[in-house]
Design a protein around this motif. Structure first.
Motif, mmCIF file in Angstrom:
data_model
loop_
_atom_site.group_PDB
_atom_site.id
_atom_site.type_symbol
_atom_site.label_atom_id
_atom_site.label_comp_id
_atom_site.label_asym_id
_atom_site.label_seq_id
_atom_site.Cartn_x
_atom_site.Cartn_y
_atom_site.Cartn_z
ATOM 1 N N VAL A 48 0.833 -1.228 0.011
ATOM 2 C CA VAL A 48 -0.101 0.152 -0.109
ATOM 3 C C VAL A 48 0.776 1.175 -0.011
ATOM 4 O O VAL A 48 1.994 1.195 0.254
ATOM 5 N N GLU A 49 0.420 2.332 -0.680
ATOM 6 C CA GLU A 49 1.071 3.729 -0.459
ATOM 7 C C GLU A 49 -0.014 4.650 -0.008
ATOM 8 O O GLU A 49 -1.167 4.755 -0.521
ATOM 9 N N PHE A 50 0.522 5.572 0.574
ATOM 10 C CA PHE A 50 -0.094 6.887 1.062
ATOM 11 C C PHE A 50 0.547 7.897 1.582
ATOM 12 O O PHE A 50 1.743 7.524 2.298
ATOM 13 N N ALA A 51 0.404 9.034 1.449
ATOM 14 C CA ALA A 51 1.137 10.232 1.951
ATOM 15 C C ALA A 51 2.537 10.072 1.608
ATOM 16 O O ALA A 51 3.333 10.380 2.549
ATOM 17 N N GLY A 52 3.261 9.565 0.306
ATOM 18 C CA GLY A 52 4.342 9.534 0.409
ATOM 19 C C GLY A 52 4.982 8.260 1.116
ATOM 20 O O GLY A 52 6.303 8.156 1.214
ATOM 21 N N ILE A 53 4.299 7.533 1.708
ATOM 22 C CA ILE A 53 4.840 6.207 2.638
ATOM 23 C C ILE A 53 4.300 4.916 1.901
ATOM 24 O O ILE A 53 3.349 5.003 1.106
ATOM 25 N N ARG A 54 5.445 4.039 1.931
ATOM 26 C CA ARG A 54 4.986 2.789 1.246
ATOM 27 C C ARG A 54 5.277 1.728 2.146
ATOM 28 O O ARG A 54 6.274 1.544 3.057
ATOM 29 N N TRP A 55 4.310 0.694 2.446
ATOM 30 C CA TRP A 55 4.150 -0.316 3.297
ATOM 31 C C TRP A 55 3.968 -1.564 2.508
ATOM 32 O O TRP A 55 3.320 -1.472 1.451
ATOM 33 N N GLY A 56 4.614 -2.782 3.017
ATOM 34 C CA GLY A 56 4.637 -4.066 2.301
ATOM 35 C C GLY A 56 3.251 -4.640 2.648
ATOM 36 O O GLY A 56 2.846 -5.506 1.775
ATOM 37 N N THR A 57 2.694 -4.191 3.603
ATOM 38 C CA THR A 57 1.270 -4.878 3.927
ATOM 39 C C THR A 57 0.303 -3.856 4.248
ATOM 40 O O THR A 57 0.710 -2.630 4.607
ATOM 41 N N PRO A 58 -1.123 -4.139 4.372
ATOM 42 C CA PRO A 58 -2.196 -2.859 4.631
ATOM 43 C C PRO A 58 -2.323 -3.320 6.282
ATOM 44 O O PRO A 58 -3.178 -2.710 6.602
ATOM 45 N N LEU A 59 -1.493 -4.093 6.927
ATOM 46 C CA LEU A 59 -1.738 -4.496 8.432
ATOM 47 C C LEU A 59 -0.566 -3.848 9.073
ATOM 48 O O LEU A 59 0.658 -3.836 8.510
ATOM 49 N N TYR A 60 -0.879 -3.035 10.316
ATOM 50 C CA TYR A 60 0.115 -2.621 11.262
ATOM 51 C C TYR A 60 0.026 -2.743 12.737
ATOM 52 O O TYR A 60 -1.205 -2.943 12.931
ATOM 53 N N ILE A 61 0.919 -2.707 13.431
ATOM 54 C CA ILE A 61 0.772 -2.723 14.856
ATOM 55 C C ILE A 61 0.686 -1.324 15.369
ATOM 56 O O ILE A 61 1.497 -0.458 15.364
ATOM 57 N N ASN A 62 -0.410 -1.109 15.903
ATOM 58 C CA ASN A 62 -0.549 0.287 16.438
ATOM 59 C C ASN A 62 -0.120 0.571 17.589
ATOM 60 O O ASN A 62 0.208 -0.340 18.570
ATOM 61 N N ALA A 63 -0.219 1.703 18.127
ATOM 62 C CA ALA A 63 0.202 2.245 19.307
ATOM 63 C C ALA A 63 -0.457 1.680 20.570
ATOM 64 O O ALA A 63 -1.275 1.301 20.717
ATOM 65 N N ALA A 294 4.838 -16.363 19.176
ATOM 66 C CA ALA A 294 3.443 -16.603 18.804
ATOM 67 C C ALA A 294 2.886 -15.390 17.945
ATOM 68 O O ALA A 294 2.039 -15.670 17.240
ATOM 69 N N LEU A 295 3.314 -14.195 18.269
ATOM 70 C CA LEU A 295 2.922 -13.112 17.615
ATOM 71 C C LEU A 295 3.347 -13.206 16.195
ATOM 72 O O LEU A 295 2.382 -12.737 15.416
ATOM 73 N N VAL A 296 4.605 -13.721 15.996
ATOM 74 C CA VAL A 296 4.808 -13.822 14.580
ATOM 75 C C VAL A 296 3.963 -14.991 13.890
ATOM 76 O O VAL A 296 3.600 -14.507 12.725
ATOM 77 N N ARG A 297 3.534 -15.898 14.570
ATOM 78 C CA ARG A 297 2.691 -16.810 13.914
ATOM 79 C C ARG A 297 1.560 -16.115 13.704
ATOM 80 O O ARG A 297 0.764 -16.404 12.653
ATOM 81 N N HIS A 298 0.895 -15.308 14.850
ATOM 82 C CA HIS A 298 -0.336 -14.590 14.582
ATOM 83 C C HIS A 298 -0.445 -13.948 13.342
ATOM 84 O O HIS A 298 -1.372 -13.877 12.492
ATOM 85 N N ILE A 299 0.462 -12.914 13.134
ATOM 86 C CA ILE A 299 0.471 -11.933 12.049
ATOM 87 C C ILE A 299 0.690 -12.803 10.897
ATOM 88 O O ILE A 299 0.087 -12.352 9.745
ATOM 89 N N SER A 300 1.558 -13.760 10.878
ATOM 90 C CA SER A 300 1.732 -14.381 9.328
ATOM 91 C C SER A 300 0.538 -14.967 9.039
ATOM 92 O O SER A 300 0.217 -14.851 7.929
ATOM 93 N N THR A 301 -0.281 -15.571 10.130
ATOM 94 C CA THR A 301 -1.663 -16.158 9.696
ATOM 95 C C THR A 301 -2.435 -15.031 9.002
ATOM 96 O O THR A 301 -3.152 -15.370 7.970
ATOM 97 N N TRP A 302 -2.592 -13.944 9.681
ATOM 98 C CA TRP A 302 -3.353 -13.052 9.390
ATOM 99 C C TRP A 302 -3.064 -12.313 7.824
ATOM 100 O O TRP A 302 -4.025 -12.224 7.154
ATOM 101 N N LEU A 303 -1.818 -12.352 7.426
ATOM 102 C CA LEU A 303 -1.282 -11.909 6.188
ATOM 103 C C LEU A 303 -1.822 -13.060 5.124
ATOM 104 O O LEU A 303 -2.295 -12.651 4.090
ATOM 105 N N ASP A 304 -1.730 -14.226 5.585
ATOM 106 C CA ASP A 304 -1.951 -15.198 4.655
ATOM 107 C C ASP A 304 -3.454 -15.139 4.336
ATOM 108 O O ASP A 304 -3.896 -15.204 3.420
#
Length: 350
Positions: A48-63, A294-304
């Motif tokens: 995804v891209e927005f405001a001059g920012i490029r991320w590899g996924t549409p998912l992020y870990i928020n504050a 565990a969180l790596v597995r969780h996020i990887s599953t979500w991205l899949d």
């Protein structure tokens, strides 16, 4: 006191997320299934891209947190998971650091563990310009979040009671810093009117931060001796409602967080106009229970699963989700009717 309050926040937030899963207004968003819409999985790209920012996924870990020994450990584990999965990550409010520099490492650990990743610093709307620059430098931050949390402050026993200066200070910070500025709510939702005002102030993006996830009014109420703010339960707009309200009001890039429970909620958020979708409480519970692995597995599953859902919907990119047909029902539809948002068009976008 600040360190104790941060630990209280973690304890009370994790207790909320350990309750049985409850419905929220994401459940009022249904995709119309088109049986021949599917594409090849290999044709789906999550960037995804927005405001001059490029991320590899549409998912992020928020504050989430920072400011004590416990929260520093949590930030380390969150950052490890972000590094291993390629997610952007936001620090919790750096107010604690600005009050006491001795807790700097509880935040700086995020950049240490995620040296090449996208890291967002986080401040409140009354922060001085010089301090905004300090937190950006501390984290070598790629963007700055400014959080709006008037409801939380009102309930917080030691919270602020003066909010009139917030808009002007946001504008001053935006003018003074060299990274994109994202303004976010902390769980009570942004309205279309607020989104328009933020556009006038020059911010680069907004995060609607809607009701449905961690309830900071309830958390602060749990810290009060009399707990007399319980009647504020349900205050504000849900994340889907805030997305619908803001999408028709501004051209600013919109991020979504608040009440995101599953990969389906992520894709629902994308279909309602979010460029990317963040999660906090759900990821916090996972890392507290099982650590970074565990969180790596969780996020990887979500991205899949997000990739799989886009494949079925025929969306080659996350931004293509805004062309998917939706049926909006329940309290979300009632909100739209009250706010003059025509929901019928969402059912005929494909």
């Amino acid at each position: 006191m600040t360190a104790s309050r941060k630990d209280d926040h973690v304890r009370l937030a994790s207790e909320q997320w350990r309750q049985p899963t409850t419905a929220n207004e994401f459940d009022d968003v249904a995709f119309v299934h088109h049986a021949l819409a599917g594409i090849d999985r290999s044709d789906v790209s999550l960037g995804v891209e927005f405001a001059g920012i490029r991320w590899g996924t549409p998912l992020y870990i928020n504050a989430m947190t920072g400011g004590s020994e416990l929260t520093g450990k949590i930030n380390r584990e969150l950052a490890i998971a972000a590094r291993e999965t390629g997610l952007a990550i936001a620090a919790g409010s750096l107010s604690a650091y600005l009050k006491d520099e001795s807790c700097a490492d509880t935040f700086r650990v995020i950049r240490k563990e995620h040296p090449d990743g996208f890291v967002m610093a986080n401040i409140n709307a009354r922060t001085r310009v010089a301090d905004a620059r300090r937190v950006i430098d501390l984290l070598e931050a790629d963007a700055l979040q400014i959080h709006l949390n008037a409801v939380q402050e009102i309930v917080m026993p030691e919270g602020d009671r003066e909010f009139a200066s917030w808009a002007g200070q946001i504008e001053r910070i935006r003018t003074a810093v060299d990274v994109p500025v994202i303004v976010k709510e902390v769980g009570f939702g942004l309205s279309g009117e607020t989104a328009c005002r933020l556009a006038e102030l020059g911010v680069d993006a907004i995060d609607v931060g809607g009701r449905g996830g961690t309830d900071f009014a309830a958390i602060e109420n749990g810290r009060r001796d009399d707990a007399d703010f319980a009647y504020l339960a349900g205050w504000g707009q849900s994340t889907p409602a805030a997305l619908l309200d803001c999408a028709g009001a501004t051209n600013l890039p919109i991020l979504a967080s608040g009440g995101v429970r599953t990969p389906l909620d992520v894709v629902r958020g994308l279909a309602l106009g979010a460029t990317a979708v963040g999660s906090s409480g759900c990821f916090l519970k996972t890392v507290l229970d099982g650590g970074p692995d565990a969180l790596v597995r969780h996020i990887s599953t979500w991205l899949d699963r997000i990739t799989v859902l886009l494949t079925v919907l025929g969306a080659r990119t996350p931004s293509d989700c805004v062309r998917c047909d939706l049926v909006l029902t329940g309290t979300l539809r009632a909100f739209c009717e009250a706010r003059g948002i025509d929901v019928r068009g969402y059912g005929h976008r494909a």
